[in-house]
Design a protein around this motif. Structure first.
Motif, PDB file in Angstrom:
ATOM      1  N   ALA A  70     -20.825 -23.449 -18.137  1.00 52.56           N
ATOM      2  CA  ALA A  70     -21.753 -24.458 -18.647  1.00 52.56           C
ATOM      3  C   ALA A  70     -21.140 -25.849 -18.610  1.00 52.56           C
ATOM      4  O   ALA A  70     -21.806 -26.832 -18.260  1.00 52.56           O
ATOM      5  CB  ALA A  70     -22.177 -24.100 -20.066  1.00 52.56           C
ATOM      6  N   PHE A 117     -21.232 -27.227 -15.062  1.00 54.28           N
ATOM      7  CA  PHE A 117     -22.597 -27.618 -14.699  1.00 54.28           C
ATOM      8  C   PHE A 117     -22.976 -28.929 -15.395  1.00 54.28           C
ATOM      9  O   PHE A 117     -23.603 -29.804 -14.798  1.00 54.28           O
ATOM     10  CB  PHE A 117     -23.593 -26.530 -15.083  1.00 54.28           C
ATOM     11  CG  PHE A 117     -23.867 -25.542 -13.991  1.00 54.28           C
ATOM     12  CD1 PHE A 117     -24.476 -25.945 -12.814  1.00 54.28           C
ATOM     13  CD2 PHE A 117     -23.511 -24.209 -14.123  1.00 54.28           C
ATOM     14  CE1 PHE A 117     -24.724 -25.035 -11.791  1.00 54.28           C
ATOM     15  CE2 PHE A 117     -23.754 -23.296 -13.113  1.00 54.28           C
ATOM     16  CZ  PHE A 117     -24.365 -23.713 -11.941  1.00 54.28           C
ATOM     17  N   ALA A 118     -22.601 -29.071 -16.648  1.00 54.39           N
ATOM     18  CA  ALA A 118     -22.957 -30.275 -17.400  1.00 54.39           C
ATOM     19  C   ALA A 118     -22.285 -31.513 -16.816  1.00 54.39           C
ATOM     20  O   ALA A 118     -22.869 -32.604 -16.817  1.00 54.39           O
ATOM     21  CB  ALA A 118     -22.573 -30.103 -18.871  1.00 54.39           C
ATOM     22  N   ASP A 155     -24.394 -32.126 -13.450  1.00 53.58           N
ATOM     23  CA  ASP A 155     -25.847 -32.233 -13.469  1.00 53.58           C
ATOM     24  C   ASP A 155     -26.303 -32.876 -14.772  1.00 53.58           C
ATOM     25  O   ASP A 155     -26.114 -32.305 -15.849  1.00 53.58           O
ATOM     26  CB  ASP A 155     -26.476 -30.842 -13.314  1.00 53.58           C
ATOM     27  CG  ASP A 155     -27.972 -30.900 -13.085  1.00 53.58           C
ATOM     28  OD1 ASP A 155     -28.708 -31.216 -14.048  1.00 53.58           O
ATOM     29  OD2 ASP A 155     -28.419 -30.639 -11.952  1.00 53.58           O
ATOM     30  N   TYR A 162     -28.896 -30.880 -16.907  1.00 49.42           N
ATOM     31  CA  TYR A 162     -28.282 -29.776 -17.640  1.00 49.42           C
ATOM     32  C   TYR A 162     -27.472 -30.304 -18.818  1.00 49.42           C
ATOM     33  O   TYR A 162     -27.456 -29.694 -19.893  1.00 49.42           O
ATOM     34  CB  TYR A 162     -27.390 -28.959 -16.702  1.00 49.42           C
ATOM     35  CG  TYR A 162     -26.845 -27.699 -17.334  1.00 49.42           C
ATOM     36  CD1 TYR A 162     -27.589 -26.524 -17.345  1.00 49.42           C
ATOM     37  CD2 TYR A 162     -25.592 -27.685 -17.935  1.00 49.42           C
ATOM     38  CE1 TYR A 162     -27.097 -25.371 -17.929  1.00 49.42           C
ATOM     39  CE2 TYR A 162     -25.090 -26.536 -18.523  1.00 49.42           C
ATOM     40  CZ  TYR A 162     -25.845 -25.378 -18.520  1.00 49.42           C
ATOM     41  OH  TYR A 162     -25.356 -24.240 -19.113  1.00 49.42           O
ATOM     42  N   LYS A 163     -26.797 -31.426 -18.638  1.00 43.57           N
ATOM     43  CA  LYS A 163     -26.029 -32.013 -19.738  1.00 43.57           C
ATOM     44  C   LYS A 163     -26.955 -32.407 -20.890  1.00 43.57           C
ATOM     45  O   LYS A 163     -26.594 -32.244 -22.064  1.00 43.57           O
ATOM     46  CB  LYS A 163     -25.252 -33.225 -19.236  1.00 43.57           C
ATOM     47  CG  LYS A 163     -24.419 -33.904 -20.315  1.00 43.57           C
ATOM     48  CD  LYS A 163     -23.325 -34.770 -19.718  1.00 43.57           C
ATOM     49  CE  LYS A 163     -23.821 -35.825 -18.797  1.00 43.57           C
ATOM     50  NZ  LYS A 163     -22.745 -36.708 -18.300  1.00 43.57           N
ATOM     51  N   TYR A 179     -29.734 -30.891 -21.595  1.00 44.62           N
ATOM     52  CA  TYR A 179     -30.091 -29.616 -22.229  1.00 44.62           C
ATOM     53  C   TYR A 179     -28.993 -29.168 -23.201  1.00 44.62           C
ATOM     54  O   TYR A 179     -29.281 -28.702 -24.312  1.00 44.62           O
ATOM     55  CB  TYR A 179     -30.315 -28.551 -21.154  1.00 44.62           C
ATOM     56  CG  TYR A 179     -30.431 -27.147 -21.706  1.00 44.62           C
ATOM     57  CD1 TYR A 179     -31.624 -26.695 -22.256  1.00 44.62           C
ATOM     58  CD2 TYR A 179     -29.331 -26.286 -21.692  1.00 44.62           C
ATOM     59  CE1 TYR A 179     -31.723 -25.406 -22.782  1.00 44.62           C
ATOM     60  CE2 TYR A 179     -29.417 -25.009 -22.214  1.00 44.62           C
ATOM     61  CZ  TYR A 179     -30.617 -24.575 -22.758  1.00 44.62           C
ATOM     62  OH  TYR A 179     -30.708 -23.309 -23.289  1.00 44.62           O
ATOM     63  N   PRO A 238     -31.969 -22.529 -19.321  1.00 43.55           N
ATOM     64  CA  PRO A 238     -32.061 -23.781 -18.566  1.00 43.55           C
ATOM     65  C   PRO A 238     -32.511 -23.605 -17.121  1.00 43.55           C
ATOM     66  O   PRO A 238     -33.309 -24.390 -16.612  1.00 43.55           O
ATOM     67  CB  PRO A 238     -30.640 -24.342 -18.642  1.00 43.55           C
ATOM     68  CG  PRO A 238     -29.774 -23.167 -18.912  1.00 43.55           C
ATOM     69  CD  PRO A 238     -30.593 -22.235 -19.738  1.00 43.55           C
ATOM     70  N   PHE A 239     -32.009 -22.586 -16.440  1.00 43.01           N
ATOM     71  CA  PHE A 239     -32.271 -22.482 -15.005  1.00 43.01           C
ATOM     72  C   PHE A 239     -33.539 -21.687 -14.673  1.00 43.01           C
ATOM     73  O   PHE A 239     -34.224 -22.016 -13.698  1.00 43.01           O
ATOM     74  CB  PHE A 239     -31.071 -21.850 -14.296  1.00 43.01           C
ATOM     75  CG  PHE A 239     -29.836 -22.696 -14.347  1.00 43.01           C
ATOM     76  CD1 PHE A 239     -29.788 -23.912 -13.694  1.00 43.01           C
ATOM     77  CD2 PHE A 239     -28.731 -22.288 -15.067  1.00 43.01           C
ATOM     78  CE1 PHE A 239     -28.655 -24.717 -13.747  1.00 43.01           C
ATOM     79  CE2 PHE A 239     -27.587 -23.073 -15.126  1.00 43.01           C
ATOM     80  CZ  PHE A 239     -27.552 -24.290 -14.463  1.00 43.01           C
ATOM     81  N   ILE A 261     -34.394 -26.113 -14.586  1.00 44.83           N
ATOM     82  CA  ILE A 261     -33.483 -27.181 -14.177  1.00 44.83           C
ATOM     83  C   ILE A 261     -32.926 -26.824 -12.805  1.00 44.83           C
ATOM     84  O   ILE A 261     -32.572 -25.691 -12.545  1.00 44.83           O
ATOM     85  CB  ILE A 261     -32.349 -27.343 -15.209  1.00 44.83           C
ATOM     86  CG1 ILE A 261     -32.916 -27.862 -16.533  1.00 44.83           C
ATOM     87  CG2 ILE A 261     -31.252 -28.257 -14.699  1.00 44.83           C
ATOM     88  CD1 ILE A 261     -31.897 -27.940 -17.644  1.00 44.83           C
ATOM     89  N   ARG A 262     -32.867 -27.776 -11.922  1.00 46.35           N
ATOM     90  CA  ARG A 262     -32.408 -27.620 -10.542  1.00 46.35           C
ATOM     91  C   ARG A 262     -33.364 -26.820  -9.687  1.00 46.35           C
ATOM     92  O   ARG A 262     -33.003 -26.393  -8.570  1.00 46.35           O
ATOM     93  CB  ARG A 262     -31.013 -26.976 -10.480  1.00 46.35           C
ATOM     94  CG  ARG A 262     -29.897 -27.789 -11.085  1.00 46.35           C
ATOM     95  CD  ARG A 262     -28.546 -27.159 -10.770  1.00 46.35           C
ATOM     96  NE  ARG A 262     -28.328 -27.063  -9.338  1.00 46.35           N
ATOM     97  CZ  ARG A 262     -27.813 -28.042  -8.583  1.00 46.35           C
ATOM     98  NH1 ARG A 262     -27.472 -29.191  -9.126  1.00 46.35           N
ATOM     99  NH2 ARG A 262     -27.657 -27.872  -7.277  1.00 46.35           N
TER     100      ARG A 262
END
Length: 602
Positions: free
Chosen positions: A229, A232-233, A236, A239-240, A242, A269-270, A275-276
């Motif tokens: 995580a 990713f944060a 992205d 995502y951060k 989130y 999230p995904f 997200i993404r």
């Protein structure tokens, strides 16, 4: 769009930059405040009804979506923009951000509020990263300084496997989204994953990477998902954001079971929030999964109740199962996964289970194959050439060094194991010895004894080399060396951080003088990564490869050099008690954080 002050600081109005009238912003009247500035926005701003409130130290913007309005994301927002000379002017990307197509907007420490979503500030996003960072596996990322220099594929080696993996990553029509790279210890799995991670990072397709290491303490299952995580944060912004919301709504979520962590940090999230969803596929790489462990209490607290044997085995199988369930249930999420490990029985069982076998494809790293032999030979040729150049006064240009017969003996003894070849190179090129010719003779002697013993163990050559290395320690120093090695193994298995117990701490607990301890490890530079003299006090030596630790802990392989790390754990405990007494009675001790170390044993 209108701009209205929340206090008696003048009026503000705004129109589109394409209109005939410009936007004027009047600062509070006064001898030093009678000046104006212009703001421009795009046509998209007309679709939004916005209110800006001026606070004491920043603007607070509220966006109320009107019917049919398109609410911009934060992706194009750039904080602290300025049009002052020498400072780059800010410009948002087309179609993104609160002000698409706008130019020359100036905000200082802004708070952006989307009424349909949440509040985002730079400070809040930074705190979210700090919150995650407290729970990650430090030193496990592909470019971490703790792994420098990392294992990489030598140029021109492992080409077929790497090309096959690259094709799979770039193929949008791939049928399976989990790749299991498997092979025994020492065949170069980590080097392959490292090479892939570096290439995917350059291509902006790397989502996260974790390189487990049991000898170096990078193996706590609690830290796996927070580590993914965190990476990713960092990469992205959506995502951060989130994660920032998650920190506020459920700050204890990182202490939940592994399954719940996976749902909160990956599925929600995904898959749910998508997200993404419009982004390119990215890779999550987990190398050395078989080295992911954790003590009994930790593993059961993660909710791992599957009957796959030991607690560490259950943690590894749970990770495989969670990833497989995710990719099968949400095939459109643009995430693909790489897992590299030894083909341990419990991992083979979980990959072949009905829940998993339809979602992955496997690749075996060959051992004793023609390709493996060729790859090791390429590596050895390059390294021996470098050593000859580094020691021109010791190694004559003629005859060739090493001789062809000696080179073939080493290449054959390696059996395609890069771990064996890399240990040989470090041993021969040991700067503390400074005599590669004599070191090569020691290697050839060890290989000769191994051949004469007619051992059938595939790791026999590696064991013979390890035995040769440790046998060079004088008998009077050997016990001190074993005490230090046993302590290193115990501390890593107990997840004691270097900051809580570095080399100085170990020496104090074992009551060994620093110079004696350093001298006891002098002959182990080919198997231990030993920090520089100015850094070693607050750092500690680390194993280059798990195979050396395995050798030391298996009495049938190491014989008289066997190390029972549990007994040395007891010695560390009594050393802690002794130092605590000294602290209590004399109040003179200030060397290390004994309290943290002592908790490991209680």
């Amino acid at each position: 769009m209108s701009l209205k002050p929340s206090g008696p600081e003048g009026t503000k109005s705004c129109q589109d930059s394409n209109s005939t009238s410009a936007v004027n912003t009047t600062e509070p009247a006064g001898p030093k405040h009678s000046r104006k500035r212009k703001l421009s926005t795009s046509d998209a701003a007309d679709n939004l009804s916005k209110r800006i409130h001026r606070t004491s130290d920043h603007f607070q913007m509220t966006i109320d979506p009107s019917p049919g309005a398109v609410v911009g994301s934060l992706d194009g927002f750039q904080p602290e923009l300025s049009s002052k000379p020498g400072i780059p002017q800010g410009r948002s990307e087309a179609g993104s951000g609160f002000f698409p197509h706008s130019q020359n907007l100036v905000f200082h420490n802004p708070t952006m509020i989307d009424n349909s979503k949440h509040v985002y500030t730079n400070e809040r996003l930074s705190k979210a990263l700090e919150w995650l960072a407290k729970n990650i596996m430090h030193g496990a990322e592909f470019d971490s300084s703790a792994r420098d220099p990392p294992p990489r594929c030598h140029p021109g080696t492992r080409t077929s496997i790497i090309e096959k993996a690259q094709d799979w990553v770039q193929n949008d029509k791939r049928e399976r989204k989990l790749w299991w790279l498997r092979g025994p210890a020492g065949v170069g799995k980590s080097a392959i994953v490292q090479t892939l991670a570096e290439s995917q990072y350059q291509a902006r397709r790397l989502g996260a990477s974790i390189f487990f290491s049991r000898p170096n303490g990078r193996n706590n299952p609690r830290q796996v998902l927070p580590s993914i995580a965190y990476q990713f944060a960092v990469r992205d912004r959506a995502y951060k954001s989130y994660i920032a919301d998650l920190m506020t709504t459920d700050p204890n979520c990182l202490q939940k079971s592994m399954g719940e962590q996976f749902r909160i940090l990956i599925v929600e999230p995904f898959a749910v929030m998508q997200i993404r969803s419009q982004s390119e596929t990215c890779v999550v790489a987990l190398d050395g999964l078989d080295e992911c462990a954790g003590d009994q209490t930790e593993t059961w607290s993660l909710g791992l109740v599957h009957p796959y044997g030991r607690h560490s085995d259950r943690a590894q199988c749970e990770i495989v199962r969670l990833v497989s369930d995710f990719i099968l249930q949400y095939p459109l999420v643009p995430l693909i996964w790489i897992i590299a490990s030894r083909p341990e029985p419990h991992l083979k069982a979980v990959f072949q289970s009905d829940r998993v076998r339809l979602g992955f494809w496997a690749e075996d790293v060959p051992v004793d194959s023609e390709e493996a032999f060729r790859d090791v030979e390429k590596y050895l040729h390059t390294e021996f050439s470098r050593i000859r150049q580094d020691y021109p006064d010791l190694i004559p240009t003629t005859p060739t060094w090493p001789s062809n017969a000696h080179f073939l003996a080493i290449a054959k003894g390696s059996s395609g194991l890069f771990a064996f070849a890399s240990v040989i190179v470090r041993f021969i090129d040991d700067p503390w010895i400074g005599n590669p010719v004599a070191q090569l003779d020691c290697v050839l002697s060890a290989l000769s004894r191994m051949i004469n013993s007619q051992q059938q163990n595939p790791l026999a050559a590696l064991d013979a080399l390890y035995t040769e290395i440790i046998s060079r320690i004088s008998p009077g120093v050997l016990q001190t060396t074993k005490r230090l090695l046993g302590s290193l193994i115990f501390l890593e298995r107990s997840h004691v951080n270097v900051s809580d117990c570095g080399f100085r701490c170990i020496c104090n607990l074992l009551d060994i003088k620093r110079d004696v301890a350093v001298s006891a490890l002098r002959n182990l530079h080919s198997v231990l990564r030993i920090p520089e003299a100015e850094e070693i006090a607050n750092d500690r030596p680390r194993f280059y490869h798990a195979s050396f630790q395995d050798y030391l802990e298996e009495p049938l392989r190491s014989h008289e050099y066997w190390i029972d790390q549990a007994s040395f754990g007891k010695e560390l405990f009594w050393g802690s008690v002794r130092l605590m007494k000294a602290l209590y009675y004399r109040e003179l001790y200030s060397g290390v954080k004994i309290a943290q170390v002592l908790t490991v044993f209680l």
